[in-house]
Design a protein around this motif. Sequence first.
Motif, PDB file in Angstrom:
ATOM      1  N   HIS A   7      10.984  16.618  63.526  1.00 16.14           N
ATOM      2  CA  HIS A   7      12.267  16.984  62.921  1.00 16.14           C
ATOM      3  C   HIS A   7      13.249  15.817  62.959  1.00 16.14           C
ATOM      4  O   HIS A   7      14.141  15.730  62.131  1.00 16.14           O
ATOM      5  CB  HIS A   7      12.871  18.203  63.639  1.00 16.14           C
ATOM      6  CG  HIS A   7      13.240  17.945  65.060  1.00 16.14           C
ATOM      7  ND1 HIS A   7      12.332  18.022  66.095  1.00 16.14           N
ATOM      8  CD2 HIS A   7      14.419  17.590  65.619  1.00 16.14           C
ATOM      9  CE1 HIS A   7      12.940  17.737  67.223  1.00 16.14           C
ATOM     10  NE2 HIS A   7      14.211  17.469  66.977  1.00 16.14           N
ATOM     11  N   TRP A  13      18.489  16.450  59.296  1.00 16.57           N
ATOM     12  CA  TRP A  13      18.713  16.564  60.747  1.00 16.57           C
ATOM     13  C   TRP A  13      19.555  15.386  61.224  1.00 16.57           C
ATOM     14  O   TRP A  13      20.492  15.566  61.997  1.00 16.57           O
ATOM     15  CB  TRP A  13      17.382  16.625  61.495  1.00 16.57           C
ATOM     16  CG  TRP A  13      17.545  16.795  62.976  1.00 16.57           C
ATOM     17  CD1 TRP A  13      17.742  17.953  63.655  1.00 16.57           C
ATOM     18  CD2 TRP A  13      17.550  15.747  63.961  1.00 16.57           C
ATOM     19  NE1 TRP A  13      17.867  17.703  65.009  1.00 16.57           N
ATOM     20  CE2 TRP A  13      17.754  16.361  65.227  1.00 16.57           C
ATOM     21  CE3 TRP A  13      17.403  14.371  63.907  1.00 16.57           C
ATOM     22  CZ2 TRP A  13      17.818  15.630  66.412  1.00 16.57           C
ATOM     23  CZ3 TRP A  13      17.463  13.639  65.096  1.00 16.57           C
ATOM     24  CH2 TRP A  13      17.667  14.277  66.336  1.00 16.57           C
ATOM     25  N   SER A  48      24.931  23.312  66.539  1.00 13.29           N
ATOM     26  CA  SER A  48      23.977  24.337  66.162  1.00 13.29           C
ATOM     27  C   SER A  48      23.308  24.053  64.818  1.00 13.29           C
ATOM     28  O   SER A  48      22.171  24.483  64.591  1.00 13.29           O
ATOM     29  CB  SER A  48      24.675  25.696  66.131  1.00 13.29           C
ATOM     30  OG  SER A  48      23.737  26.724  66.012  1.00 13.29           O
ATOM     31  N   ALA A  51      20.461  21.869  65.773  1.00 11.51           N
ATOM     32  CA  ALA A  51      19.524  22.628  66.608  1.00 11.51           C
ATOM     33  C   ALA A  51      18.718  23.615  65.771  1.00 11.51           C
ATOM     34  O   ALA A  51      17.495  23.752  65.964  1.00 11.51           O
ATOM     35  CB  ALA A  51      20.284  23.358  67.706  1.00 11.51           C
ATOM     36  N   ASN A  52      19.358  24.283  64.832  1.00  9.39           N
ATOM     37  CA  ASN A  52      18.641  25.224  63.974  1.00  9.39           C
ATOM     38  C   ASN A  52      17.676  24.516  63.036  1.00  9.39           C
ATOM     39  O   ASN A  52      16.605  25.047  62.727  1.00  9.39           O
ATOM     40  CB  ASN A  52      19.619  26.098  63.195  1.00  9.39           C
ATOM     41  CG  ASN A  52      20.117  27.251  64.021  1.00  9.39           C
ATOM     42  OD1 ASN A  52      19.350  28.106  64.440  1.00  9.39           O
ATOM     43  ND2 ASN A  52      21.413  27.273  64.267  1.00  9.39           N
ATOM     44  N   GLU A  55      14.665  23.832  65.148  1.00  7.38           N
ATOM     45  CA  GLU A  55      13.898  25.061  65.328  1.00  7.38           C
ATOM     46  C   GLU A  55      13.146  25.432  64.058  1.00  7.38           C
ATOM     47  O   GLU A  55      11.994  25.873  64.123  1.00  7.38           O
ATOM     48  CB  GLU A  55      14.818  26.206  65.738  1.00  7.38           C
ATOM     49  CG  GLU A  55      15.292  26.133  67.170  1.00  7.38           C
ATOM     50  CD  GLU A  55      16.065  27.378  67.555  1.00  7.38           C
ATOM     51  OE1 GLU A  55      15.511  28.497  67.444  1.00  7.38           O
ATOM     52  OE2 GLU A  55      17.228  27.225  67.969  1.00  7.38           O
ATOM     53  N   TRP A  57      11.982  23.454  61.858  1.00  3.18           N
ATOM     54  CA  TRP A  57      10.841  22.541  61.737  1.00  3.18           C
ATOM     55  C   TRP A  57       9.650  23.037  62.562  1.00  3.18           C
ATOM     56  O   TRP A  57       8.511  22.981  62.125  1.00  3.18           O
ATOM     57  CB  TRP A  57      11.238  21.128  62.157  1.00  3.18           C
ATOM     58  CG  TRP A  57      10.137  20.148  61.925  1.00  3.18           C
ATOM     59  CD1 TRP A  57       9.342  19.554  62.858  1.00  3.18           C
ATOM     60  CD2 TRP A  57       9.685  19.673  60.660  1.00  3.18           C
ATOM     61  NE1 TRP A  57       8.427  18.732  62.257  1.00  3.18           N
ATOM     62  CE2 TRP A  57       8.616  18.787  60.897  1.00  3.18           C
ATOM     63  CE3 TRP A  57      10.078  19.911  59.340  1.00  3.18           C
ATOM     64  CZ2 TRP A  57       7.927  18.140  59.882  1.00  3.18           C
ATOM     65  CZ3 TRP A  57       9.400  19.260  58.325  1.00  3.18           C
ATOM     66  CH2 TRP A  57       8.341  18.399  58.594  1.00  3.18           C
ATOM     67  N   ARG A  58       9.908  23.540  63.749  1.00  2.00           N
ATOM     68  CA  ARG A  58       8.836  24.038  64.613  1.00  2.00           C
ATOM     69  C   ARG A  58       8.288  25.380  64.132  1.00  2.00           C
ATOM     70  O   ARG A  58       7.211  25.787  64.560  1.00  2.00           O
ATOM     71  CB  ARG A  58       9.322  24.167  66.055  1.00  2.00           C
ATOM     72  CG  ARG A  58       9.682  22.840  66.705  1.00  2.00           C
ATOM     73  CD  ARG A  58       8.611  21.782  66.611  1.00  2.00           C
ATOM     74  NE  ARG A  58       7.328  22.234  67.136  1.00  2.00           N
ATOM     75  CZ  ARG A  58       6.185  21.604  66.924  1.00  2.00           C
ATOM     76  NH1 ARG A  58       6.140  20.511  66.217  1.00  2.00           N
ATOM     77  NH2 ARG A  58       5.077  22.076  67.433  1.00  2.00           N
ATOM     78  N   ARG A  59       9.006  26.062  63.261  1.00  2.00           N
ATOM     79  CA  ARG A  59       8.573  27.371  62.766  1.00  2.00           C
ATOM     80  C   ARG A  59       7.997  27.302  61.354  1.00  2.00           C
ATOM     81  O   ARG A  59       7.842  28.331  60.694  1.00  2.00           O
ATOM     82  CB  ARG A  59       9.742  28.347  62.800  1.00  2.00           C
ATOM     83  CG  ARG A  59      10.176  28.621  64.217  1.00  2.00           C
ATOM     84  CD  ARG A  59      11.286  29.600  64.259  1.00  2.00           C
ATOM     85  NE  ARG A  59      11.664  29.823  65.657  1.00  2.00           N
ATOM     86  CZ  ARG A  59      12.308  30.869  66.071  1.00  2.00           C
ATOM     87  NH1 ARG A  59      12.663  31.803  65.229  1.00  2.00           N
ATOM     88  NH2 ARG A  59      12.615  30.989  67.337  1.00  2.00           N
ATOM     89  N   LYS A  69      15.576  30.264  59.935  1.00  4.99           N
ATOM     90  CA  LYS A  69      16.286  29.266  60.745  1.00  4.99           C
ATOM     91  C   LYS A  69      17.108  28.333  59.862  1.00  4.99           C
ATOM     92  O   LYS A  69      18.194  27.904  60.249  1.00  4.99           O
ATOM     93  CB  LYS A  69      15.312  28.465  61.609  1.00  4.99           C
ATOM     94  CG  LYS A  69      14.698  29.256  62.756  1.00  4.99           C
ATOM     95  CD  LYS A  69      15.689  30.077  63.548  1.00  4.99           C
ATOM     96  CE  LYS A  69      16.498  29.300  64.531  1.00  4.99           C
ATOM     97  NZ  LYS A  69      17.395  30.185  65.331  1.00  4.99           N
TER      98      LYS A  69
END
Length: 132
Positions: A7, A13, A48, A51-52, A55, A57-59, A69
Motif C-alpha cells: 500500500h 496513500w 484515518s 489508514a483506511n 486496510e 489494500w490488505r482486503r 474500506k
Amino acid sequence: MAKIASHKELTVWNNAMDAAMKIFEMTKSFPVEEKYSMVDQMRRSSRSVAANLAEAWRRRRYEAAFTAKLNDAEAEATEVQTWIELAQRCGYIDQETATELDETYEHIIGQIVTMIRQPGKWTLDRRSGGER
C-alpha cells in the motif's frame, strides 16, 4: 498497471500521508482550547484516510471488503474537508491555506473514487491467488 507490492506504493496513500502531515503541522498553531476538540478530530480523520487505504489494500481479495474500506477513506476525507472549513471560519487558518488543503483532499477523494469505480484493477483474482 505495474504490480504494486505494498500500500505504501500507492500514489493515493502517499498523498493522504502527506496531507495528514500538513494537517498535523498546521494544527500545532491552533489555540490550546481546541487541543481536545478540533485538533484531535482533524488529526484523527486525516490519519484515518491513509489508514483506511492501507486496510483496503490488505482486503483486496474480496471486492466488497475492498470497496467498503475505500468508502470509509472517502468519508474520512470529506470529514477533513469539513474541519478545514470550520478552522477557516474560526479564523485558525487563512482562506488560501483552507483552499489549498480542500483542493488536496478533493484530489485524494477523486483518486479514491476512481479505485471504487474500477475495483477489478486493484483486487486479487481469488481463483489464481494473484492479481488480475
